[in-house]
Structure formats: structure tokens, C-alpha cells
Design a protein around this motif. Structure first.
Motif, PDB file in Angstrom:
ATOM      1  N   LEU A 288      -8.912   2.672  17.853  1.00 23.96           N
ATOM      2  CA  LEU A 288      -8.754   1.298  17.389  1.00 23.96           C
ATOM      3  C   LEU A 288     -10.073   0.528  17.443  1.00 23.96           C
ATOM      4  CD1 LEU A 288      -6.399  -0.403  16.464  1.00 23.96           C
ATOM      5  CD2 LEU A 288      -5.855  -0.894  18.841  1.00 23.96           C
ATOM      6  N   GLU A 289     -11.144   1.180  17.847  1.00 25.51           N
ATOM      7  CA  GLU A 289     -12.396   0.458  18.050  1.00 25.51           C
ATOM      8  C   GLU A 289     -12.767  -0.368  16.819  1.00 25.51           C
ATOM      9  OE1 GLU A 289     -11.933   3.703  18.734  1.00 25.51           O
ATOM     10  OE2 GLU A 289     -13.113   4.334  20.472  1.00 25.51           O
ATOM     11  N   GLY A 290     -13.012  -1.628  17.052  1.00 22.28           N
ATOM     12  CA  GLY A 290     -13.309  -2.564  15.949  1.00 22.28           C
ATOM     13  C   GLY A 290     -12.131  -3.480  15.694  1.00 22.28           C
ATOM     14  N   CYS A 291     -10.954  -3.011  16.086  1.00 24.72           N
ATOM     15  CA  CYS A 291      -9.754  -3.857  15.913  1.00 24.72           C
ATOM     16  C   CYS A 291      -8.932  -3.830  17.207  1.00 24.72           C
ATOM     17  CB  CYS A 291      -8.919  -3.367  14.731  1.00 24.72           C
ATOM     18  SG  CYS A 291      -7.603  -4.511  14.281  1.00 24.72           S
ATOM     19  N   SER A 434      13.947  -6.839   1.665  1.00 25.37           N
ATOM     20  CA  SER A 434      13.945  -7.780   2.792  1.00 25.37           C
ATOM     21  C   SER A 434      14.947  -8.919   2.682  1.00 25.37           C
ATOM     22  CB  SER A 434      12.542  -8.338   3.010  1.00 25.37           C
ATOM     23  OG  SER A 434      12.183  -9.160   1.926  1.00 25.37           O
ATOM     24  N   ASP A 435      15.372  -9.228   1.479  1.00 27.51           N
ATOM     25  CA  ASP A 435      16.308 -10.354   1.367  1.00 27.51           C
ATOM     26  C   ASP A 435      17.646  -9.943   0.756  1.00 27.51           C
ATOM     27  OD1 ASP A 435      16.007 -12.777   2.480  1.00 27.51           O
ATOM     28  OD2 ASP A 435      14.849 -13.684   0.861  1.00 27.51           O
ATOM     29  N   LEU A 436      17.884  -8.654   0.651  1.00 27.76           N
ATOM     30  CA  LEU A 436      19.148  -8.213   0.044  1.00 27.76           C
ATOM     31  C   LEU A 436      20.243  -8.196   1.113  1.00 27.76           C
ATOM     32  CD1 LEU A 436      17.842  -5.267  -2.163  1.00 27.76           C
ATOM     33  CD2 LEU A 436      17.975  -7.698  -2.697  1.00 27.76           C
ATOM     34  N   PRO A 437      21.412  -8.709   0.778  1.00 32.48           N
ATOM     35  CA  PRO A 437      22.433  -8.893   1.813  1.00 32.48           C
ATOM     36  C   PRO A 437      22.729  -7.652   2.649  1.00 32.48           C
ATOM     37  CG  PRO A 437      23.175  -9.724  -0.323  1.00 32.48           C
ATOM     38  CD  PRO A 437      21.818  -9.133  -0.542  1.00 32.48           C
ATOM     39  N   ALA A 438      22.771  -6.478   2.028  1.00 34.81           N
ATOM     40  CA  ALA A 438      23.151  -5.297   2.803  1.00 34.81           C
ATOM     41  C   ALA A 438      21.945  -4.560   3.369  1.00 34.81           C
ATOM     42  CB  ALA A 438      23.968  -4.346   1.934  1.00 34.81           C
ATOM     43  N   TYR A 439      20.762  -5.114   3.178  1.00 38.81           N
ATOM     44  CA  TYR A 439      19.551  -4.417   3.622  1.00 38.81           C
ATOM     45  C   TYR A 439      18.620  -5.310   4.438  1.00 38.81           C
ATOM     46  CZ  TYR A 439      21.177  -1.137   0.102  1.00 38.81           C
ATOM     47  OH  TYR A 439      21.956  -0.274  -0.627  1.00 38.81           O
ATOM     48  N   THR A 440      18.869  -6.590   4.431  1.00 32.06           N
ATOM     49  CA  THR A 440      17.919  -7.461   5.118  1.00 32.06           C
ATOM     50  C   THR A 440      17.910  -7.190   6.620  1.00 32.06           C
ATOM     51  OG1 THR A 440      17.264  -9.736   5.578  1.00 32.06           O
ATOM     52  CG2 THR A 440      19.618  -9.358   5.317  1.00 32.06           C
ATOM     53  N   THR A 441      16.736  -7.339   7.198  1.00 33.83           N
ATOM     54  CA  THR A 441      16.646  -7.270   8.652  1.00 33.83           C
ATOM     55  C   THR A 441      16.272  -8.657   9.183  1.00 33.83           C
ATOM     56  OG1 THR A 441      14.358  -6.529   8.471  1.00 33.83           O
ATOM     57  CG2 THR A 441      16.031  -4.832   8.730  1.00 33.83           C
ATOM     58  N   HIS A 442      16.400  -9.622   8.320  1.00 34.43           N
ATOM     59  CA  HIS A 442      16.181 -11.020   8.699  1.00 34.43           C
ATOM     60  C   HIS A 442      14.751 -11.282   9.150  1.00 34.43           C
ATOM     61  CE1 HIS A 442      20.515 -11.354   8.281  1.00 34.43           C
ATOM     62  NE2 HIS A 442      20.591 -10.247   9.002  1.00 34.43           N
ATOM     63  N   GLY A 443      13.848 -10.693   8.411  1.00 34.51           N
ATOM     64  CA  GLY A 443      12.436 -10.999   8.649  1.00 34.51           C
ATOM     65  C   GLY A 443      11.717  -9.921   9.430  1.00 34.51           C
ATOM     66  N   THR A 444      10.632  -9.465   8.834  1.00 29.62           N
ATOM     67  CA  THR A 444       9.782  -8.482   9.504  1.00 29.62           C
ATOM     68  C   THR A 444       8.412  -9.103   9.713  1.00 29.62           C
ATOM     69  OG1 THR A 444      10.914  -6.669   8.402  1.00 29.62           O
ATOM     70  CG2 THR A 444       8.708  -6.203   9.205  1.00 29.62           C
ATOM     71  N   ILE A 445       7.827  -8.807  10.861  1.00 25.04           N
ATOM     72  CA  ILE A 445       6.448  -9.249  11.069  1.00 25.04           C
ATOM     73  C   ILE A 445       5.540  -8.085  10.721  1.00 25.04           C
ATOM     74  CG2 ILE A 445       4.775 -10.113  12.746  1.00 25.04           C
ATOM     75  CD1 ILE A 445       7.068 -11.551  14.140  1.00 25.04           C
ATOM     76  N   HIS A 446       4.747  -8.282   9.693  1.00 24.15           N
ATOM     77  CA  HIS A 446       3.813  -7.244   9.259  1.00 24.15           C
ATOM     78  C   HIS A 446       2.439  -7.556   9.861  1.00 24.15           C
ATOM     79  CE1 HIS A 446       6.489  -5.770   5.989  1.00 24.15           C
ATOM     80  NE2 HIS A 446       6.901  -7.022   5.986  1.00 24.15           N
ATOM     81  N   ILE A 447       1.827  -6.565  10.450  1.00 24.81           N
ATOM     82  CA  ILE A 447       0.471  -6.767  10.969  1.00 24.81           C
ATOM     83  C   ILE A 447      -0.444  -5.730  10.315  1.00 24.81           C
ATOM     84  CG2 ILE A 447      -0.984  -6.903  13.012  1.00 24.81           C
ATOM     85  CD1 ILE A 447       1.492  -7.442  14.689  1.00 24.81           C
ATOM     86  N   VAL A 448      -1.467  -6.210   9.657  1.00 20.52           N
ATOM     87  CA  VAL A 448      -2.399  -5.291   9.010  1.00 20.52           C
ATOM     88  C   VAL A 448      -3.636  -5.156   9.881  1.00 20.52           C
ATOM     89  CG1 VAL A 448      -3.667  -4.770   6.892  1.00 20.52           C
ATOM     90  CG2 VAL A 448      -1.584  -6.162   6.788  1.00 20.52           C
ATOM     91  N   ALA A 449      -3.913  -3.931  10.300  1.00 21.72           N
ATOM     92  CA  ALA A 449      -5.180  -3.665  10.994  1.00 21.72           C
ATOM     93  C   ALA A 449      -6.187  -3.417   9.872  1.00 21.72           C
ATOM     94  CB  ALA A 449      -5.045  -2.455  11.906  1.00 21.72           C
ATOM     95  N   ASN A 450      -6.741  -4.510   9.403  1.00 23.20           N
ATOM     96  CA  ASN A 450      -7.562  -4.464   8.191  1.00 23.20           C
ATOM     97  C   ASN A 450      -9.012  -4.204   8.564  1.00 23.20           C
ATOM     98  OD1 ASN A 450      -8.985  -4.952   5.880  1.00 23.20           O
ATOM     99  ND2 ASN A 450      -8.124  -6.967   5.477  1.00 23.20           N
ATOM    100  N   ASN A 451      -9.375  -2.919   8.565  1.00 23.36           N
ATOM    101  CA  ASN A 451     -10.757  -2.593   8.922  1.00 23.36           C
ATOM    102  C   ASN A 451     -11.637  -2.505   7.688  1.00 23.36           C
ATOM    103  OD1 ASN A 451      -9.866  -0.197   7.856  1.00 23.36           O
ATOM    104  ND2 ASN A 451      -9.684   0.826   9.828  1.00 23.36           N
ATOM    105  N   VAL A 508       6.693 -12.112   7.243  1.00 25.22           N
ATOM    106  CA  VAL A 508       5.431 -12.822   7.421  1.00 25.22           C
ATOM    107  C   VAL A 508       4.347 -11.767   7.653  1.00 25.22           C
ATOM    108  CG1 VAL A 508       6.038 -13.186   9.873  1.00 25.22           C
ATOM    109  CG2 VAL A 508       4.194 -14.499   8.882  1.00 25.22           C
ATOM    110  N   VAL A 509       3.132 -12.068   7.220  1.00 24.08           N
ATOM    111  CA  VAL A 509       2.055 -11.086   7.332  1.00 24.08           C
ATOM    112  C   VAL A 509       0.890 -11.655   8.138  1.00 24.08           C
ATOM    113  CG1 VAL A 509       0.393  -9.675   6.059  1.00 24.08           C
ATOM    114  CG2 VAL A 509       2.649 -10.100   5.090  1.00 24.08           C
ATOM    115  N   ILE A 510       0.440 -10.856   9.096  1.00 22.67           N
ATOM    116  CA  ILE A 510      -0.789 -11.192   9.835  1.00 22.67           C
ATOM    117  C   ILE A 510      -1.824 -10.156   9.421  1.00 22.67           C
ATOM    118  CG2 ILE A 510      -1.846 -11.382  12.111  1.00 22.67           C
ATOM    119  CD1 ILE A 510       1.043 -11.781  13.229  1.00 22.67           C
ATOM    120  N   ASP A 511      -2.866 -10.612   8.799  1.00 19.42           N
ATOM    121  CA  ASP A 511      -3.909  -9.702   8.326  1.00 19.42           C
ATOM    122  C   ASP A 511      -5.112  -9.848   9.255  1.00 19.42           C
ATOM    123  OD1 ASP A 511      -5.658  -8.173   6.797  1.00 19.42           O
ATOM    124  OD2 ASP A 511      -6.079  -9.790   5.373  1.00 19.42           O
ATOM    125  N   ILE A 512      -5.246  -8.912  10.182  1.00 21.67           N
ATOM    126  CA  ILE A 512      -6.352  -8.999  11.148  1.00 21.67           C
ATOM    127  C   ILE A 512      -7.578  -8.353  10.524  1.00 21.67           C
ATOM    128  CG2 ILE A 512      -7.156  -8.440  13.467  1.00 21.67           C
ATOM    129  CD1 ILE A 512      -4.286  -8.219  14.366  1.00 21.67           C
TER     130      ILE A 512
END
Ligand SMILES: Cc1ncc(C[n+]2csc(CCOP(=O)(O)OP(=O)(O)O)c2C)c(N)n1
Ligand SMILES: [Mg+2]
Length: 1057
Positions: A288-291, A434-451, A508-512
Motif C-alpha cells: 500500500l506504500e503511497g496510499c 444500487s437502487d433497484l428494489p430487489a437488489y439495493t443494499t441501501h448505499g455502498t461506500i466506495h473507496i478508490v485507492a487512486n495511485n 458515495v465515492v471517496i477517491d483517495i
């Protein structure tokens, strides 16, 4: 600050176009000075002049300028008064009914100089235009920052993504062009005070601010180390929510305790990689060095989410930093991690996987929130992003079983690499669930280790979008780009993201934005391909050092404390290292991501329960399934469907079932037994072939539906049938994830046509066929794959049965010894089951067998199309009731079976071709000459039952009949297995073959004389020949005529004796 100065400098650098000239197409005027003290006076003087009505005011004003009579008298009065220098509030005459203005707004006219120095003015005066112009300009500037500030934000620790314009001494020329192009305030304007619109929160309690401060605050919020993309979100409430959390000054400030916590976590994250590098310098670990900030970031997200009620988090991530996540986020025992480097043998079954793919499951106390939390990292293949839908399915399932219908207790976190996030289509497919009634998980937090690199490829060559995260815009997810070298900014963004998910239950997306200190892996040389980037990286201090220096300078910690924390962690690693040295074996089950507690315990692993069902249950389900909703006479059903229901009811009365009814009975009986059933796929509710009709639609009332299978018994398990998005990769992955969560469920995915399953090939190969071997994770998922050569062309004929068979792990040269539990033993040892059933009863039993087994295996089922309505494709209740079971082989039961000695050909087949063969045999009057046996289960190969059938017809030539082309279908699978069987059964042989007859000679003529020579029988086994279509490149012809001709040939050849 810095940026505000830049803004000001630009304005001096000669751009003459006014900012708001595009808003108000009016002659421009000279700057006027504003008396800031006036702001402190009236605030509510002109209630109608608030931010939201400014567009309206502008329209009115333009109209009034053009013709004062064109506006309402009250507007005329107002503009006249205002332009004549009326005091705040004095210009106001009740205007047309406008919305009340918000509490943080001040009237525009309150900002007009009240007296002294104010020239006498009249309608259309340039001075008043300027005031309005300037306010509109400021509003537009604010909006510009909100929408495009991210383009100028300082998010790259290397400073390479945003080019420098040396002559201007600034980064991000795009922002200068886009945001500030029209800006022409000069220094004298900087201290003028402007009212703030309701769509900004930079003022906190202030309702107006000097321009200089406005710019400072905007720079701070939008162009510092966080770049926010959110203005595309359609909800004003959500936009304001973000503004509220990002705009007020000092929002990212942390207290000393928080800072120390970040430092401690960063120390562990960095220390872990350093330790591995020291001990195993040439091992690949995708460090993970750098991130390194990723670890504190994930922990922050988890802390906040648990504080907000989450109890279980399911994570999916790629290779990068995975070991670190397991060690420092999940707190997997370090010695277990270190044993993975030791090259030890495994204690348990399975082929295992490399260490940076393995999953884990941990329950532990979150020390920050003092709450118990469950963390799972799903095992995943190298195939980047393939785990995304699997994680979503698992999350959804866990929410379902906990009754967490809003996703308050269970949530998912998905980690991504920048290149993979942008490049892999499955990300898009997953987002769309992500928003389909039979498939939603009610929001995912996406984190991008953007190197900022993918292996050796720069972003400019790996994506066409501005950001690697652009895919998330499709679901209106806010995207936070954050400089990975500013730990506090990262933590702030994590706080907001976790809160966002808990508030809106949306992605929601966190782009590090960070860098990769080493090559792609630890033995790669990055200077070959990114020399300049790496020169810069070499000069960049690790974030831990920078942050420690910062905290020492701030007096938050001492240098000794920093060293102490570091040494302590190193000691922990060293101890674990020594402990790992004591281990002699690794255990794959230590790495299981979905333990099924209680499922295997106390079970005989070779004991299968019965699959037959008492007739009363069949009747009950059949009747319910054939009836409109009870007690709802007003529910109007389509007439065509009424006919279908009626014919279903008749079948029940006659104790027969067709395919759809058998399926309903399988599901219904499992539901009755408390087994949850979930059927998902494109158009599954009705069924592609309009045969299923599990959901009835009221013909007059929108969205009023009825699903009989969900209402069979008051205490039944829940039934879910759901039309999916038009996706195979994403949806199949989702269902695999769902299926591994709980063994007491029948989870089925149906391909629209089996042909489309190859779009999900990665899930099939990487998860379904090999998941148990690699990750000791079982799944009982069922793939329903409409399959059959019915003249529908090359893309609607073949589920590529051969591929599934080719991936079966049973050895074609090994015939398992016979035993009473032959069937279950074989199933236990295989990687998956492949079947092509020919009767509704087989379908009923094989579905139920999935649950009757004491373990779980995937089932790949070829399913019919025309057979759904074939008059002969029916089964009796007698084949499904108590005491009946799944028949892996259905032997010949007609006239041929009565005099087997006289049978000249024994044809084996599987699936729908049986009905073609049956008809041909009947038409040709060969019912006594040809016996037909059906393999209802192709793999594991039912040696025992095939053997018995062969033994019954000692004089018959053996043929495998299939409708697929020779290089497709089952032939390549069954041929070596028949060979093995026949070689093992030398006492069973045909004399024609003992004379050297090949399959060709069998096909074109046979010796009638019975066999007698014992020696011959021992040395010359019988063989099986092929009857079917020739080899081909395409699975089926597109020509109906060619199709029919091929079928005729096949059937004629079948009758050759
Ligand atoms: C579907 C797929 N294609 C190709 C690869 C080979 N591969 C492994 S890592 C990698 C680069 C990934 O870059 P990125 O997503 O930015 O992650 P990073 O390694 O930079 O953390 C590639 C192409 C893969 N693992 N999966
Ligand atoms: Mg990358």
C-alpha cells in the motif's frame, strides 16, 4: 487564501469581460465602492429578494429596463424606488406572490449604499445595473466553485495531474478558464460586501460577506485538498446537505485526540508494509506504500458507520493493500497472515489461493465505538472488480436475513483501484443495481485507492473520462476526491461519506488520490515506464513522516511519542512473526468469508433427505398457484392468464404437471419447509417464454400485483422473484454473493437465453466452478439456462453446455467404486452439478435436491423452451410424491425394455432431443429395436445407473444422441466416461465390437449372434458412437431450412441399425 489572491491577480491581469455579462446583457459600468457597514443594518428589509427568487427578479428587472410598463406596478415601484436610492425596505411595495426567503439571506437592496456619495439616479441607471450585476456575478462565482471547484482542487500529492501554468504561477488552467473567465472585480471590490444566496453555507451565521472572504472560503472549501463533485445530483436537499458539511470554514479541523488516532493508525498501516518488506523483500504482496492513509480512512468509515448503527460490514477489495486491510482493519491475527508467506501445506481440502485473494470473517469489538462489529472481506479472484456484485449480493442477503430492510445494520464497502474502477464494465453493472428494489443494499461506500496508475499504464491511456470515478455519476453518488497526503482532509471526507450513507442510503465515492511508491508489485521496476513520475515519488516523503512532523510542529505529539508508537507496532509484528514460525500447516478455513455456523455440525456428510413430497402439499401448492388472489374478487387478471390458470387447475385435478407447475411445486414445497427461495434474472417474473407467471398484474390498477407463491402458507419462508436489470455479469455475481450467505435458501439465476451466460463468464469461472476449491466456500446457486436447438439461430440455441462440462472436476478416467451412497458421494466430491432434465418431475426433484443435500453445490441446469408447452413433456404426481426421488438416469420403459436381448441400439441422450428421438422411433416403428435412456444428470456422470442400463441390453450398439454440434453439447464429456465405464465392464460387450468393429461399423450394421467367448469379453469392451450434428464454429445455423435438414439427418442416423 492563496487562491483568493490568485483570483484577485487574475482580475488584474487584463481580462476585461465581466463575469456576469452573460447573465445580464446590458452595458457595463465602472466599479462602485460598497460601504460594508451598511450590511450590518437591515437584513429582512426586502423579503422577496432572496436567492431563489433572483432569477425571477432578474427577469423582472430586464423587462422593466426594456419597458417599465411591462411589469406589475409593484415591480415598477420597487425598481423605481431602488434606483432612486430608497432606503432598504423603503423600495418595497408588495410584489406578486413570491416564496419567502430563507433565514440566512439578506435583501439585495440592503447592500445598496444608502446615502452620501450616491449619485442621483433614475430608471435604467448604470450604477444600479452594476449592483445587481455584481450580486448576480457573486452568486454565479459561488455556483461555479460548487460545480467546478474540484477541477482546481489540490488533490494530487505528486502535483502531476494538474498542469502548472508558469506564467500565472498556478495549477489547473481549466479552473481559471471555466470558473473565473468572466471575473472582473478589481482590488477595490474585494472589500465590498455581498449577500450570500441560500445555496451556500460558507457564511455559517453570516448572511453577507466581503468578496475577499467569500473567495477565501470558497477556495478553502472547494479548491484545497478536497475536490467535490456533487452538483449533478438531482436532489436540492442532498446538494445542500453536502454544502452544509463542506463549506463552513474549518470543517476539516480535528482535535488533538483525533489527530493522535490518525497518527497511530497511519503508523500501523506504514509499519505493516515496512515489516513485510523487511522480512520478505522479494515476495509479491501488492503493498500500500503511497496510499497508507487507506487504512485510517477505512477505519474512520467503519467507526462512524458503527456509531450510526451499522453492525456488520461486508467488504470487497482488490490486491492492493489487502493484507494490510486484513491485518489492520479486520485485525486478522498477524501470525495467520505471516504463515501465508511460509509456503506451508494446507491442512484441509481445496487447492487454495494466493494470499492476497483470500477472504476473512471477524467479529470483534470496535474500540472507538465500544460496539461489537462483524467484518467480512470477501475472497476474490484476480479479476478486478468481479467481486463487486458478489459483495452486494452478500450484503443484501445479510440484510434480508436480519430483517434489516433499510440497510441500517448491514452495509458494504467496496475498494477499487483507479484503473480498474474506470475500466471494468462490471462496476457500472453493479452501480446500476444500487437502487433497484430487489437488489439495493441501501448505499455502498466506495473507496478508490487512486495511485494514478494501472500496472504500467497512465490514466491518459486508460480512460476517456476526466476522473476514474465518473461511473458513479450515473447513480447520483457524490464523489469526494481527496489528497491522500492530507490525513485530516481524508478523515473529514470519510466522516461525511459515512454520514451520507446513513442519511440517504445511497452510494458515495471517496477517491483517495495518492501514488504507488514501488512498482506494480514489489519486484517490478516502475522507472521503465514512468520515469518522471517516479523521480517525483522518490522525492516525496511518506505521509506518515509528513504528518508526524506536522503534529510535532503543532505540539500535538512529541518525537519520542511518535517513535514509541512505531516501535510498539514493530514489536507486535515481530512477536507474530515468531509465532508464525511455530506453525506447520495453514488452514484454508481460517480464511473463510462466510461461515455457516450450525449447518454442518452434527450432519452425516453423505446423508441426503428425500425430495418427494406428500400429495396433499402438491395439491395445495398447485391449487394456490392456479388461482387468482383469494378474497380479492376485484383483482382483475388478464383473460389470457385466466385461461392459463384454468389449464393449470385442470392439470392439478388430473394429477399432472408441466414444467412451470413442477417448478412452482418445487419452490412452494421448499418455502413450506422454511427454505427461502429467490429467483432473479431478466424477466423471470413472467418468464422469457411466458410460461411462468409468478407475478399477476391487476389490469386496472398500476403496480397492484399478486404472487401466489409468496402466499401459500402463513408460516412459509419468504419468496422473492425479481426481474433484474439487463445484466448477466453483475446480476449473476450478485446472486452468487446472496447464495453463499445462508445455506438454507434456494437461490436461482435464470439467463434470458442460456446463450447469454457467457457475458457472466468471469463469475462462472472464477466463483462458481472454482469457489469452493479456492476459498472453501460453498454455494448452492442454480443457473437456469434455456438451451436447445430449435431453429432460433446462433445466439438463441446454446447455453454452451460443453463449457460447463469441460470445467467439471471429476476425472474421466476414474470410475468411483459402487456404494449405497454413490449419488451423494459423487456430488460431495464434484465442483458442480450439470444437468439437462427432460421431465417436469426431474426438474422438481433436482431443485429440491439442492436443499436435501447435506452440503451445497452449484447446479448448472439446461432448461427447455419448446418443452414448456410440449404435450408429452408432463409428469404425474406419482413421480413427485413421497417416496420418489431424482432419477439421474431415466431408463427405457417402453416395449424395448420388455425384450432387451432383442434391442439393437441403445441410445443415450439428455434433455429435449429425447422427444425428437421418441417421435422418430415411433414414426419408424422401431420401438422394440431401439431403447432410449436419458441422462437427467450429466455430471457427475452416473456410472452406476448407466452401467445397469448398458448391462440390460447386451446386444445393442451404444450411441450417444445429441442435438448439439459434435464439438459442443455433452459428447466430449460423456465419451471418455463411457470409455472408462465400458473398459471396466469387460463382461458387457457386443460381439460386433469384439471383432474389431468401430463405432462406424456399429452405425452401419451389427452382428446379431449373441456373445459367448469369455476371453473376448475380457479384452474387447463395447464402445459408444456419436449421433448428432457435425462439428461447427457457430452453435447453430441461422437458416431454418438448414436447421431442419440437420435435424432430419440426425434423426435418420439415429434410426440406422
Ligand atoms: C479483469 C482484469 N484484467 C487485468 C488484470 C491484470 N492487472 C492486475 S493489476 C492491474 C492494474 C490495476 O490497476 P489499478 O486498478 O489502478 O490498481 P493498482 O494496482 O494501481 O492498485 C492489472 C491490469 C486483472 N487483474 N484483472
Ligand atoms: Mg492504480
Amino acid at each position: 487564501m492563496h487562491r483568493a489572491r490568485i483570483v484577485f491577480n487574475i482580475s488584474k491581469s487584463g481580462q476585461s469581460e465581466r463575469f456576469a455579462s452573460w447573465l445580464l446583457n446590458k452595458p457595463q459600468t465602472a466599479a462602485v465602492s460598497v460601504n460594508a457597514n451598511r450590511l450590518k443594518s437591515s437584513t429582512a428589509a426586502e423579503p422577496f429578494l432572496n436567492g431563489s427568487s433572483s432569477a425571477y427578479v432578474e427577469t423582472m428587472y430586464n423587462a422593466w429596463l426594456a419597458d417599465p410598463n411591462s411589469v406589475h406596478a409593484s415591480w415598477d415601484a420597487f425598481f423605481r424606488n431602488a434606483t432612486n436610492g430608497a432606503q432598504p425596505g423603503a423600495a418595497y411595495t408588495p410584489p406578486p406572490n413570491l416564496a419567502p426567503y430563507n433565514k440566512n439571506e439578506v435583501p439585495l437592496t440592503s447592500l445598496v449604499p444608502s446615502s452620501g456619495g450616491m449619485p442621483s439616479i433614475s430608471a435604467g441607471s448604470p450604477i444600479n445595473e452594476k449592483i445587481i450585476d455584481d450580486h448576480l456575478a457573486v452568486q454565479a462565482i459561488i455556483r461555479s466553485y460548487q460545480a467546478r471547484g474540484h477541477l482546481a482542487a489540490d488533490v494530487d500529492p505528486l502535483g502531476i495531474t494538474t498542469a502548472t501554468l508558469p506564467e500565472l504561477g498556478m495549477r489547473a488552467p481549466s479552473s481559471e478558464l471555466i470558473m473565473r473567465k468572466y471575473f472582473n472585480f478589481d482590488e477595490a471590490d474585494m472589500d465590498r460586501v455581498f449577500k450570500l444566496p441560500s445555496t451556500t453555507f460558507i457564511g455559517e451565521k453570516e448572511k453577507a460577506l466581503p468578496l475577499r472572504e467569500i473567495l477565501n472560503r470558497l477556495e478553502q472549501a472547494y479548491c484545497n485538498n478536497i475536490g467535490i463533485e456533487f452538483m449533478f445530483i438531482n436532489s436540492l436537499e442532498q446538494c445542500n446537505w453536502i454544502r452544509q458539511r463542506m463549506e463552513p470554514p474549518n470543517v476539516t479541523k480535528m482535535n488533538a485526540d483525533q489527530k493522535r488516532l490518525i497518527l497511530a493508525r497511519l503508523t500501523r498501516s506504514t509499519g505493516f508494509e515496512n515489516f513485510l518488506a523487511k522480512k520478505w523483500s522479494s515476495e509479491k504482496r501488492f503493498g500500500l506504500e503511497g496510499c497508507e492513509i487507506l487504512i485510517p480512512a477505512m477505519k474512520q468509515v467503519i467507526d462512524v458507520s458503527t456509531k450510526l448503527g451499522v453492525e456488520s460490514i461486508i467488504m470487497g477489495m482488490p490486491h492492493r493493500g489487502r493484507l494490510n486491510v486484513l491485518a489492520n482493519v479486520c485485525r486478522k491475527p498477524l501470525h495467520q497472515l505471516f504463515t501465508q508467506f511460509a509456503g506451508l501445506e494446507a491442512e484441509d481440502d481445496g487447492s487454495g489461493d494466493v494470499k492476497y485473494h483470500l477472504g476473512t470473517y471477524i467479529e470483534r469489538l470496535n474500540r472507538v465505538t465500544n460496539k461489537n462489529i462483524r467484518l467480512a472481506v470477501c475472497a476474490n479472484p484476480s479479476h478486478l472488480e468481479a467481486v463487486d456484485p458478489v459483495v452486494q449480493g452478500k450484503t443484501r442477503a445479510e440484510q434480508f436475513y436480519r430483517g434489516d430492510n433499510e440497510g441500517k445494520k448491514v452495509m458494504s464497502i467496496l475498494l477499487h483501484g483507479d484503473a480498474a474502477f474506470a475500466g471494468q464494465g462490471v462496476v457500472f453493472e453493479t452501480m446500476h443495481l444500487s437502487d433497484l428494489p430487489a437488489y439495493t443494499t441501501h448505499g455502498t461506500i466506495h473507496i478508490v485507492a487512486n495511485n494514478q496508475i494501472g500496472f504500467t499504464t497512465d490514466p491518459r491511456h486508460s480512460r476517456s473520462s476526466a476522473y476514474c470515478t465518473d461511473v458513479a455519476r450515473v447513480v447520483n453518488a457524490p464523489i469526494f476526491h481527496v489528497n491522500g497526503d492530507n490525513p485530516e482532509a481524508v478523515m473529514h471526507v470519510c466522516n461525511v461519506a459515512a454520514e451520507w450513507r446513513a442519511t440517504f442510503h445511497k452510494d458515495v465515492v471517496i477517491d483517495i488520490v495518492s501514488y504507488r511508491r514501488n512498482g506494480h508489485n514489489e519486484v517490478d521496476e516502475p522507472m521503465f515506464t514512468q520515469p518522471l513520475m517516479y523521480q517525483k515519488i522518490r522525492k516525496t516523503k511518506p505521509v506518515l513522516e509528513k504528518y508526524a512532523d506536522q503534529l510535532i510542529a503543532e505540539g500535538v505529539v512529541t518525537a519520542e511519542e511518535v517513535k514509541d508508537v512505531k516501535d510498539k507496532y514493530e514489536k507486535i509484528c515481530e512477536d507474530a512473526y515468531n509465532q508464525a514460525k511455530q506453525e506447520t500447516h495453514i488452514k484454508y478455513k481460517d480464511w473463510l468469508d462466510s461461515p455457516w455456523s450450525g449447518f454442518f455440525e452434527g450432519k452425516d456428510p453423505l446423508k441426503m433427505s428425500a425430495t418427494g413430497v406428500v400429495e396433499e402439499t402438491l395439491v395445495h401448492i398447485g391449487r394456490r398457484f392456479s388461482s387468482p388472489p383469494p378474497n380479492a374478487a376485484e383483482f382483475e387478471i388478464h383473460k389470457g392468464l385466466l385461461r392459463i390458470l384454468k389449464s393449470r387447475m385442470e392439470m392439478v385435478d388430473n394429477r399432472t404437471v408441466d414444467w412451470a407447475l413442477a417448478e412452482a411445486m418445487a419452490y412452494g414445497s421448499l418455502l413450506k419447509e422454511g427454505i427461502h427461495v429467490r429467483l432473479s434474472g431478466e424477466d423471470v417474473e413472467r418468464g422469457t417464454f411466458s410460461h411462468r407467471h409468478h407475478v399477476l398484474h391487476h389490469q386496472k390498477v398500476d403496480k397492484a400485483t399478486y404472487c401466489a407463491l409468496a402466499h401459500l402458507y402463513p408460516d412459509q419462508a419468504p419468496y422473492t422473484v425479481c426481474n433484474s436489470s439487463l445484466s448477466e455479469y453483475g446480476v449473476l455475481g450478485f446472486e452468487v454473493g446472496y447464495s453463499v450467505t445462508n445455506p438454507n435458501a434456494l437461490v436461482l439465476w435464470e439467463a434470458q437465453f442460456g446463450d447469454f451466460n457467457n457475458v457472466a463468464q468471469c463469475i462462472i469461472d472464477q466463483f462458481i466452478s472454482s469457489g469452493q476449491a479456492k476459498w472453501v466456500r460453498q454455494s448452492g446457486i442454480v443457473l437456469l439456462q434455456p438451451h436447445g436447438m430449435e431453429g432460433m439461430g446462433p445466439e438463441h440455441s446454446s447455453a454452451r453446455l460443453e463449457r460447463f462440462l469441460q470445467m467439471c472436476s471429476d476425472d474421466p478416467d476414474y470410475m468411483p467404486p459402487e456404494s449405497p451412497d454413490y449419488e451423494v458421494r459423487q456430488l460431495h466430491d464434484c465442483n458442480w452439478i450439470v444437468a439437462n432434465c427432460s421431465t417436469p418431475a426431474s426438474y422438481f426433484h433436482i431443485l429440491r435436491r439442492q436443499i436435501a443435500l447435506p452440503f451445497r453445490k452449484p447446479l448448472i441446469l439446461m432448461t427447455p423452451k419448446s418443452l414448456l408447452r410440449h404435450p408429452e413433456c408432463k409428469s404425474s404426481f406419482d413421480d413427485m410424491k413421497e417416496g420418489t426421488n431424482f432419477k439421474r438416469v431415466i431408463p427405457e420403459e417402453g416395449p424395448a425394455s420388455e425384450n432387451p436381448q432383442n434391442v439393437r441400439k441403445l441410445a443415450f441422450c439428455s434433455g429435449r432431443v429425447y422427444y425428437d428421438l421418441l417421435k422418430q422411433r415411433r414414426d419408424k416403428g422401431l420401438e422394440k429395436d431401439i431403447a432410449i435412456a436419458r441422462l437427467e444428470q450429466i455430471s457427475p456422470f452416473p456410472y452406476d445407473q448407466v452401467k445397469a442400463e448398458i448391462a440390460k441390453y447386451p446386444n445393442a450398439q451404444l450411441v450417444w444422441s445429441q442435438e448439439e454440434h459434435k464439438n459442443m453439447g455433452s459428447w466430449s464429456y460423456i465419451e471418455p466416461r463411457f470409455r472408462t465405464l465400458l473398459q471396466n465392464q469387460k463382461q458387457i460387450r457386443a460381439k460386433s465390437q469384439s471383432k474389431g468393429g468401430s463405432w462406424l461399423s456399429q452405425l452401419f450394421g451389427r452382428d446379431e449372434s449373441p456373445q459367448t467367448n469369455a476371453q473376448e469379453t475380457e479384452t474387447v469392451p463395447r464402445t459408444i458412437s456419436y449421433n448428432g450434428r457435425a462439428t461447427a464454429a457457430s452453435p447453430a445455423t441461422g437458416s431454418k431450412a438448414a436447421h431442419n435438414k440437420e435435424l432430419r439427418n440426425l434423426l435418420e442416423e439415429f434410426c440406422v441399425l
